[in-house]
Enzyme design. Structure first.
Site, PDB file in Angstrom:
ATOM      1  CD  GLU A 149      -3.021  -0.842  -0.038  1.00  0.00           C
ATOM      2  OE1 GLU A 149      -2.993   0.220  -0.682  1.00  0.00           O
ATOM      3  OE2 GLU A 149      -3.804  -1.773  -0.312  1.00  0.00           O
ATOM      4  CG  ASP A 183      -8.196   3.525  -3.371  1.00  0.00           C
ATOM      5  OD1 ASP A 183      -9.445   3.574  -3.486  1.00  0.00           O
ATOM      6  OD2 ASP A 183      -7.478   2.858  -4.137  1.00  0.00           O
ATOM      7  CB  CYS A 195     -25.214   3.623  -9.083  1.00  0.00           C
ATOM      8  SG  CYS A 195     -24.200   5.087  -9.272  1.00  0.00           S
ATOM      9  CE1 TYR A 252      -7.057   2.165   0.616  1.00  0.00           C
ATOM     10  CE2 TYR A 252      -4.711   2.586   0.345  1.00  0.00           C
ATOM     11  CZ  TYR A 252      -5.834   1.817   0.094  1.00  0.00           C
ATOM     12  OH  TYR A 252      -5.721   0.692  -0.660  1.00  0.00           O
TER      13      TYR A 252
HETATM   14 FE1  SF4 Z   1     -19.899   4.048 -11.209  1.00  0.00          FE
HETATM   15 FE2  SF4 Z   1     -21.724   3.944 -13.153  1.00  0.00          FE
HETATM   16 FE3  SF4 Z   1     -21.430   1.909 -11.479  1.00  0.00          FE
HETATM   17 FE4  SF4 Z   1     -22.478   4.170 -10.632  1.00  0.00          FE
HETATM   18  S1  SF4 Z   1     -23.316   2.801 -12.182  1.00  0.00           S
HETATM   19  S2  SF4 Z   1     -20.921   2.952  -9.577  1.00  0.00           S
HETATM   20  S3  SF4 Z   1     -21.304   5.653 -11.798  1.00  0.00           S
HETATM   21  S4  SF4 Z   1     -19.899   2.663 -12.978  1.00  0.00           S
END
Ligand code: SF4
Length: 367
Positions: A39, A140, A210, A122
């Site tokens: 690391e 990180d 996400c 980290y």
């Molecule tokens: Fe990253 Fe896209 Fe996955 Fe969201 S959907 S974590 S922005 S790659």
């Protein structure tokens, strides 16, 4: 984020990690010492660059004791070419502290780890979670990007308070007993899928969870400070050559390239030409008056925060005897032995060119 979303993220990411984890020499080792060394090497350095250094390091320094007892020049020599030499000096200091204060055993808790030189938030999280299996977050730069997007977090990530928020968000995602793998899964996702300019959301295992993806904000995140242009410095360095030997100095321990060896010289000040700058520098550094002979070569190098062009000249002493006024010490060194002295990239290039010149001269002589 509700608990079922968190469970989905945990499951999907760990499954993805099992078949997509990057194959790295320190992966799966679960040895706190090796995790720590890898690391530290990986800070500001590409994985491909680190791999051969890591192999050589563990051959030469297989454990804490071997680092603590090794001379600092040997540590710096093993680090030569990786840059940020304070990292190597801190590894040595930390190994000595672990040996004297922790009976040679690396502490497991981040609260104890961050007290050691060169171990920040980290690395402490990585050692605790990967090396010791503790449920601790390790965030990180890749992780910061992924977590910012996952939570659609628009705070400036350079701010300590905002980093803490992101770290706590990561902590809430950690599956019990699998924090090491989960932290690494987040980092790998950031380096392979959730890329900074072009996140590949179509192949992302956690696209449905996400928040940035659902709001189409992923390309605006993470929010960082605008980059400033790096300054450039012109530098002069002198090569004193006498009977196959050259004069080099060891830089003071603290600061840029601390403890590394170099050809004496320094920055050209505004309004100075090479001749004036080199005479002033060598008077200040070695207490000698010199005159310039031939130009030797021009060397360019980019550090993280600035770049340099180093103009080198053979020089001759007109008056005085060189003494170490700035350097920790100075030495006349056989040109063929320059490889034994740890040096930064520019000075190593100068040394290599000097050796090549010497080899060329001997091959011409022998014809
Ligand atoms: Fe990253 Fe896209 Fe996955 Fe969201 S959907 S974590 S922005 S790659």
């Amino acid at each position: 984020m509700d608990s079922s979303t968190i469970i989905n993220i945990q499951k999907k990411l760990l499954i993805w990690y099992r078949s997509n984890a990057r194959s790295l020499p320190w992966r799966g080792l679960k040895d706190p010492y090796l995790i720590w060394i890898s690391e530290v090497m990986l800070q500001q350095t590409q994985v491909e660059t680190v791999i051969p250094y890591f192999h050589r390091w563990i051959d030469r320094f297989p454990d804490i004791k071997s680092v603590a007892y090794a001379p600092i020049d040997e540590i710096l020599k093993a680090w030569e070419g990786l840059g940020y030499y304070s990292r190597a000096r801190n590894i040595k200091k930390t190994a000595e502290i672990i040996l004297s204060n922790h009976v040679g055993v690396i502490p497991s808790r981040p609260i104890d780890l961050i007290k050691l030189p060169g171990i920040g938030d980290y690395i402490a999280g990585a050692i605790a979670s990967i090396g010791f299996g503790l449920d601790e977050p390790a965030l990180d730069a890749n992780g910061i990007r992924v977590i910012s997007r996952l939570y659609d977090f628009h705070g400036l990530v350079n701010k300590v308070a905002n980093k803490k928020i992101l770290k706590e968000n990561l902590r809430t995602l950690l599956p019990n007993g699998c924090a090491g793998d989960f932290n690494q899964a987040i980092m790998d996702l950031g380096s392979m899928v959730c890329l900074s300019a072009n996140p590949d959301c179509e192949s992302c295992p956690i696209q449905r969870e996400c928040m940035a993806f659902s709001r189409n904000t992923q390309k605006d995140l993470p929010v960082g400070k605008a980059r400033t242009k790096k300054p450039h410095f012109n530098v002069v360095a002198g090569i004193f050559e006498k009977n196959g030997k050259v004069l080099i100095g060891k830089r003071p321990t603290n600061g840029l390239l601390g403890g590394m060896w170099e050809f004496p010289g320094g920055k050209i000040e505004e309004g100075e030409d090479h001749n004036t700058a080199l005479k002033r520098e060598l008077e200040e550094e070695l207490g000698v008056n010199i005159k310039l002979r031939d130009a030797f070569g021009e060397y360019k190098h980019a550090y993280t925060h600035f770049s340099v062009t180093v103009f080198t000249y053979f020089v001759e002493i007109v008056e005085g005897k060189p003494s170490a006024k700035v350097a920790e010490k100075i030495e006349w060194v056989d040109i063929r032995s320059l490889n034994d002295f740890p040096m930064g990239k520019v000075d190593r290039s100068i040394s290599n060119d000097l050796q090549e010149k010497l080899d060329h001269a001997s091959s011409v002589d022998s014809v």
